[in-house]
Design a protein around this motif. Structure first.
Motif, PDB file in Angstrom:
ATOM      1  N   VAL A 281       0.867  -1.174   0.000  1.00 37.31           N
ATOM      2  CA  VAL A 281       0.000   0.000   0.000  1.00 37.31           C
ATOM      3  C   VAL A 281       0.903   1.223   0.000  1.00 37.31           C
ATOM      4  N   VAL A 282       0.692   2.095  -0.970  1.00 38.06           N
ATOM      5  CA  VAL A 282       1.427   3.354  -1.015  1.00 38.06           C
ATOM      6  C   VAL A 282       0.526   4.410  -0.384  1.00 38.06           C
ATOM      7  N   PHE A 283       0.959   4.915   0.762  1.00 41.75           N
ATOM      8  CA  PHE A 283       0.213   5.949   1.474  1.00 41.75           C
ATOM      9  C   PHE A 283       0.712   7.303   1.001  1.00 41.75           C
ATOM     10  N   SER A 284      -0.196   8.223   0.708  1.00 40.93           N
ATOM     11  CA  SER A 284       0.177   9.529   0.172  1.00 40.93           C
ATOM     12  C   SER A 284      -0.164  10.654   1.134  1.00 40.93           C
ATOM     13  N   ALA A 285       0.413  11.812   0.866  1.00 43.10           N
ATOM     14  CA  ALA A 285       0.205  13.002   1.690  1.00 43.10           C
ATOM     15  C   ALA A 285      -1.272  13.372   1.746  1.00 43.10           C
ATOM     16  N   GLY A 286      -1.688  13.852   2.898  1.00 43.99           N
ATOM     17  CA  GLY A 286      -3.063  14.295   3.096  1.00 43.99           C
ATOM     18  C   GLY A 286      -3.848  13.385   4.014  1.00 43.99           C
ATOM     19  N   LEU A 287      -3.377  12.143   4.177  1.00 48.38           N
ATOM     20  CA  LEU A 287      -4.096  11.182   5.010  1.00 48.38           C
ATOM     21  C   LEU A 287      -4.038  11.615   6.468  1.00 48.38           C
ATOM     22  N   LYS A 288      -5.210  11.682   7.116  1.00 48.31           N
ATOM     23  CA  LYS A 288      -5.295  12.116   8.502  1.00 48.31           C
ATOM     24  C   LYS A 288      -5.720  10.990   9.455  1.00 48.31           C
ATOM     25  N   LYS A 289      -6.493  10.040   8.944  1.00 50.08           N
ATOM     26  CA  LYS A 289      -7.073   9.025   9.823  1.00 50.08           C
ATOM     27  C   LYS A 289      -7.078   7.652   9.157  1.00 50.08           C
ATOM     28  N   ILE A 290      -6.694   6.650   9.945  1.00 48.73           N
ATOM     29  CA  ILE A 290      -6.849   5.247   9.549  1.00 48.73           C
ATOM     30  C   ILE A 290      -7.745   4.618  10.605  1.00 48.73           C
ATOM     31  N   GLY A 291      -8.884   4.097  10.193  1.00 43.70           N
ATOM     32  CA  GLY A 291      -9.877   3.557  11.111  1.00 43.70           C
ATOM     33  C   GLY A 291      -9.556   2.180  11.671  1.00 43.70           C
ATOM     34  N   GLU A 292     -10.440   1.716  12.526  1.00 47.17           N
ATOM     35  CA  GLU A 292     -10.289   0.415  13.179  1.00 47.17           C
ATOM     36  C   GLU A 292     -10.234  -0.714  12.158  1.00 47.17           C
ATOM     37  N   SER A 293      -9.296  -1.619  12.344  1.00 44.94           N
ATOM     38  CA  SER A 293      -9.138  -2.833  11.528  1.00 44.94           C
ATOM     39  C   SER A 293      -9.026  -2.538  10.034  1.00 44.94           C
ATOM     40  N   ALA A 294      -8.605  -1.343   9.675  1.00 46.28           N
ATOM     41  CA  ALA A 294      -8.576  -0.934   8.263  1.00 46.28           C
ATOM     42  C   ALA A 294      -7.720  -1.844   7.395  1.00 46.28           C
ATOM     43  N   PHE A 295      -6.596  -2.319   7.922  1.00 45.37           N
ATOM     44  CA  PHE A 295      -5.698  -3.184   7.151  1.00 45.37           C
ATOM     45  C   PHE A 295      -5.419  -4.491   7.893  1.00 45.37           C
ATOM     46  N   ALA A 296      -6.264  -4.872   8.805  1.00 46.23           N
ATOM     47  CA  ALA A 296      -6.061  -6.091   9.589  1.00 46.23           C
ATOM     48  C   ALA A 296      -6.062  -7.321   8.691  1.00 46.23           C
ATOM     49  N   GLY A 297      -5.139  -8.216   8.979  1.00 49.44           N
ATOM     50  CA  GLY A 297      -5.099  -9.479   8.254  1.00 49.44           C
ATOM     51  C   GLY A 297      -4.552  -9.397   6.840  1.00 49.44           C
ATOM     52  N   THR A 298      -3.816  -8.330   6.542  1.00 44.67           N
ATOM     53  CA  THR A 298      -3.208  -8.213   5.208  1.00 44.67           C
ATOM     54  C   THR A 298      -1.780  -8.741   5.243  1.00 44.67           C
ATOM     55  N   MET A 299      -1.119  -8.746   4.087  1.00 41.04           N
ATOM     56  CA  MET A 299       0.250  -9.253   3.971  1.00 41.04           C
ATOM     57  C   MET A 299       1.282  -8.126   3.869  1.00 41.04           C
ATOM     58  N   LEU A 300       0.958  -6.948   4.381  1.00 36.59           N
ATOM     59  CA  LEU A 300       1.892  -5.824   4.323  1.00 36.59           C
ATOM     60  C   LEU A 300       3.196  -6.190   5.024  1.00 36.59           C
ATOM     61  N   LYS A 301       4.308  -5.812   4.407  1.00 38.93           N
ATOM     62  CA  LYS A 301       5.629  -6.089   4.979  1.00 38.93           C
ATOM     63  C   LYS A 301       6.205  -4.828   5.628  1.00 38.93           C
ATOM     64  N   THR A 302       6.013  -3.696   4.967  1.00 36.52           N
ATOM     65  CA  THR A 302       6.476  -2.405   5.463  1.00 36.52           C
ATOM     66  C   THR A 302       5.327  -1.415   5.366  1.00 36.52           C
TER      67      THR A 302
END
Length: 176
Positions: A85-106
């Motif tokens: 997931v490439v996160f970009s400028a402007g993001l203020k909030k990530i909600g509950e369990s938004a990315f839970a159970g994914t295969m993100l490494k970094t």
């Protein structure tokens, strides 16, 4: 906006291009689209609402557009092949369990992010490193819990609240 549950459960939908001008992807819009593997999002998008892409089990990569402000609860929960997931400028909030159970490494979160919800990155078994920036004030309970390979995190001085169990059941060797 793309309305609530508009494409929910479309069992053969493989690719989505969200056009410019769409500011909100409403709840459950693409929920359970099991073959969805490609999503293209454009600038102008402000909110990815609750459960919008939950259970899209073939989705592997998402580039979030600049100016996206909010990723709500369970937005990408259980997208078990999501590794980038490439996160970009402007993001203020990530909600509950938004990315839970994914295969993100970094996870490299952008400057300007102020809150990470409860369980936001929990059970991300491949997660090894998290990059947080000044301006972040709140890390929710169990936010990174059971991310068994998480070994490195730097917590900015702007953080005033770390929820219960935020980093429980991880392999942290370095906290700065």
């Amino acid at each position: 906006a793309i309305g609530q549950s508009a494409f929910s459960g479309c069992s053969v939908l493989e690719k989505v291009v969200v056009p410019k001008g769409v500011t909100t992807i409403e709840p459950y819009t693409f929920y359970g689209c099991k073959k969805l593997s490609s999503v293209e999002l454009h600038e102008g998008l402000k909110t990815i609402d609750a459960d919008a892409f939950e259970n899209c089990t073939l989705l592997e990569r998402v580039e979030l557009p600049k100016g996206l402000e909010s990723i709500e609860d369970n937005a990408f929960n259980a997208c078990n092949k999501l590794g980038s997931v490439v996160f970009s400028a402007g993001l203020k909030k990530i909600g509950e369990s938004a990315f839970a159970g994914t295969m993100l490494k970094t996870v490299a979160l952008p400057e300007g992010l102020t809150s990470i919800g409860d369980y936001a990155f929990s059970m991300c078994e491949s997660l090894e490193r998290v990059e947080l920036h000044e301006g972040l004030t709140s890390i929710g309970g169990s936010a990174f819990a059971s991310s068994n390979n998480l070994s490195e995190v730097t917590i900015p001085t702007s953080v005033t609240e770390i929820g219960e169990g935020a980093f429980s059941s991880t392999a942290l060797t370095s906290v700065a």
